[in-house]
Design an enzyme around this catalytic site. Structure first.
Site, PDB file in Angstrom:
ATOM      1  N   MET A   1      90.222  22.112  75.134  1.00 45.05           N
ATOM      2  CA  MET A   1      91.398  21.802  76.063  1.00 45.05           C
ATOM      3  C   MET A   1      91.511  20.364  76.347  1.00 45.05           C
ATOM      4  SD  MET A   1      92.418  24.795  76.899  1.00 45.05           S
ATOM      5  CE  MET A   1      91.571  26.492  76.819  1.00 45.05           C
ATOM      6  N   CYS A   2      92.863  19.827  76.338  1.00 46.57           N
ATOM      7  CA  CYS A   2      93.025  18.622  76.612  1.00 46.57           C
ATOM      8  C   CYS A   2      94.520  18.367  77.495  1.00 46.57           C
ATOM      9  CB  CYS A   2      93.311  17.897  75.221  1.00 46.57           C
ATOM     10  SG  CYS A   2      91.508  17.886  74.140  1.00 46.57           S
ATOM     11  N   ASP A   3      94.741  17.137  77.680  1.00 51.78           N
ATOM     12  CA  ASP A   3      96.017  16.686  78.147  1.00 51.78           C
ATOM     13  C   ASP A   3      96.594  15.335  77.762  1.00 51.78           C
ATOM     14  OD1 ASP A   3      96.784  18.881  80.393  1.00 51.78           O
ATOM     15  OD2 ASP A   3      94.749  18.329  80.681  1.00 51.78           O
ATOM     16  N   GLU A  88      96.671  18.058  70.315  1.00 50.84           N
ATOM     17  CA  GLU A  88      96.061  19.214  71.241  1.00 50.84           C
ATOM     18  C   GLU A  88      95.911  20.387  70.330  1.00 50.84           C
ATOM     19  OE1 GLU A  88      96.229  19.743  74.712  1.00 50.84           O
ATOM     20  OE2 GLU A  88      96.982  17.471  75.110  1.00 50.84           O
TER      21      GLU A  88
END
Length: 463
Positions: A1-3, A88
């Site tokens: 998970m990343c942003d 992502e």
């Protein structure tokens, strides 16, 4: 998970492109900041990636990026020309067939594509073309985790000082959209629907042929390709939160506000932020912490803000925080040829990259690794897996770190302007000496701050 986040110059208070990312990784996977020099190669040389070798080009650009200890590639990075990229993982319908097919040719990892784009692209558009050509030829694969093998596809934010792109990919196919709005963010879900600007040949036909869409006239890429058996609520809540915070200050966004976003746990919302404390998370938040209930994937392992200057005389600026940014300290660094501090690039006990996660040992703490200093500090601040001491210690570490960040931000503007004057006068060596001396002093202060906080924590426990 990343942003991933990007802010166009007209929406900042600094009139320069800003790019930021939180990289979420397994809880004890080190992700140091590495420096790779500009290199020239002879014909016939190959690049050894996790699952295949590809031809090397004649010259690669200087890059700096945060890189999982086993990985050749970057989670996020920047090159000497001021191109910044972050990726992502996205989960699309084709992946189940890929995972079930033992004959499937394993392709390029998303993190490898980030570094390849930076090493070979002088502008955002060039980096986009590098990545898409590699995807068309080789496709993609996982895994991104040591000891596991799970395929995934990728989305990217790719930016230079003048323009920014979102690129979303499905195996050998892709679509790209130029960002026209003031700011944008992506998370672990597709966002391009029917409004792309560029695409691979057969992008729509692939979905229609597979029965995921009916016809081209009303084709919706995100709906057609998204695997809805993979829960989207976590990524969707996070991307909506980053967009909310970006739009809240659109027109006056600056580096401190991006740091605030990257440290977010839904504070000041109807969710009331972390009900107990951030180290015992109630939700999977922008700044991610490990959960005793195992509903988070791990922690935010690296957090970065890139400032991309509008002219050739100013050096790009990197603000990097290892481990969870809410407990971290954003160290200022400059993108230029330099003697890069070894301590920033050190992983823990594993010092040789395998490139292939299925062949790597697990990394463990080492005292000469800047990343591990902050990771170990996180455990000390928490007290135990339930974060019993975190709320008590929060005032101690934030008071120390916030004072440093504010000081560095005040000083860096004069430093970068002085360096730009030197660069413009043809005195590049003097400019580099100036900015690296500043960063080295900041690093020294950071190391002292860590020891100060540890002493204060131990004193508080004894009292």
């Amino acid at each position: 998970m990343c942003d991933n986040l990007v802010v166009l110059p007209d929406s900042t208070s600094q009139t320069r492109m800003l790019v930021a990312k939180n990289s979420d990784r397994p809880a004890y996977e080190s992700q140091p900041l590495v420096y790779n020099k500009r290199q020239t190669y002879e014909n016939g040389k190959n690049v050894k990636l996790a699952y295949l070798n590809i031809p090397q080009i004649k010259e690669t650009y200087l890059t700096i990026g945060s890189s999982p200890f086993w990985c050749w590639g970057y989670e996020q990075g920047i090159n000497e020309h001021g191109v910044a990229i972050g990726n992502e993982a996205i989960f699309t319908k084709d992946l189940k067939d890929s995972a079930a097919n033992p004959e499937k040719q394993k392709g390029i990892l998303g993190m490898e594509l980030v570094r390849l784009g930076l090493e070979r692209g002088k502008t955002a558009k060039e980096a986009l073309e590098v990545i898409t050509k590699l995807i068309e030829k080789y496709g993609q694969w996982g895994s991104a985790v040591v000891g596991e093998e799970k395929p995934y596809n990728n989305s990217f934010i790719i930016a230079d000082s003048k323009e920014a792109w979102v690129l979303e990919t499905v195996d050998h196919h892709w679509a790209a959209k130029k960002i026209q709005k003031k700011c944008h963010s992506i998370s672990n879900e597709m966002s391009i629907r029917n409004d792309w600007d560029l695409n691979s040949e057969g992008f729509m036909e692939r979905a229609i042929r597979s029965g995921w869409a009916d016809r081209a006239e009303d084709f919706d890429a995100a709906h057609a390709y998204t695997d809805f058996t993979n829960a989207l609520q976590v990524s969707h809540i996070r991307v909506q939160r980053t967009k909310q915070l970006l739009h809240k200050k659109a027109g006056e966004i600056d580096v401190p506000w991006l740091k605030r976003i990257l440290r977010d746990h839904y504070e000041d919302t109807f969710l009331e932020g972390p009900f107990f404390n951030a180290a015992l998370p109630d939700f999977q938040t922008i700044c991610m912490h490990s959960s005793p209930a195992n509903f988070t994937w791990g922690i935010t392992a690296s957090s970065t803000v890139f400032e991309l200057p509008a002219d050739e005389w100013h050096f790009p600026v990197i603000w990097w925080s290892p481990a969870t940014p809410c407990t971290g300290l954003y160290l200022p660094l400059f993108m230029c040829e330099q003697e890069f501090p070894v301590i920033l690039s050190q992983s823990g006990t594993v010092r040789v990259k395998t490139a292939d996660p299925t062949k790597s040992e697990q990394d463990q703490s080492a005292k000469d690794s800047y990343w591990w200093m902050f990771r170990d500090l996180l455990d000390e601040l928490k007290g135990d897996e339930n974060g019993i001491l975190f709320t008590k210690n929060k005032e101690i570490f934030r008071k120390t770190f916030d004072v440093l960040e504010q000081k560095w931000l005040r000083l860096i503007r004069d430093i970068e302007e002085e360096a730009a004057v030197l660069n413009k006068a043809g005195k590049q060596k003097e400019a580099i000496a100036l900015v690296t001396s500043f960063s080295n002093e900041c690093l020294k202060e950071a190391l002292e701050a860590i020891e100060k906080i540890r002493t204060q924590i131990k004193t508080a426990v004894l009292s």
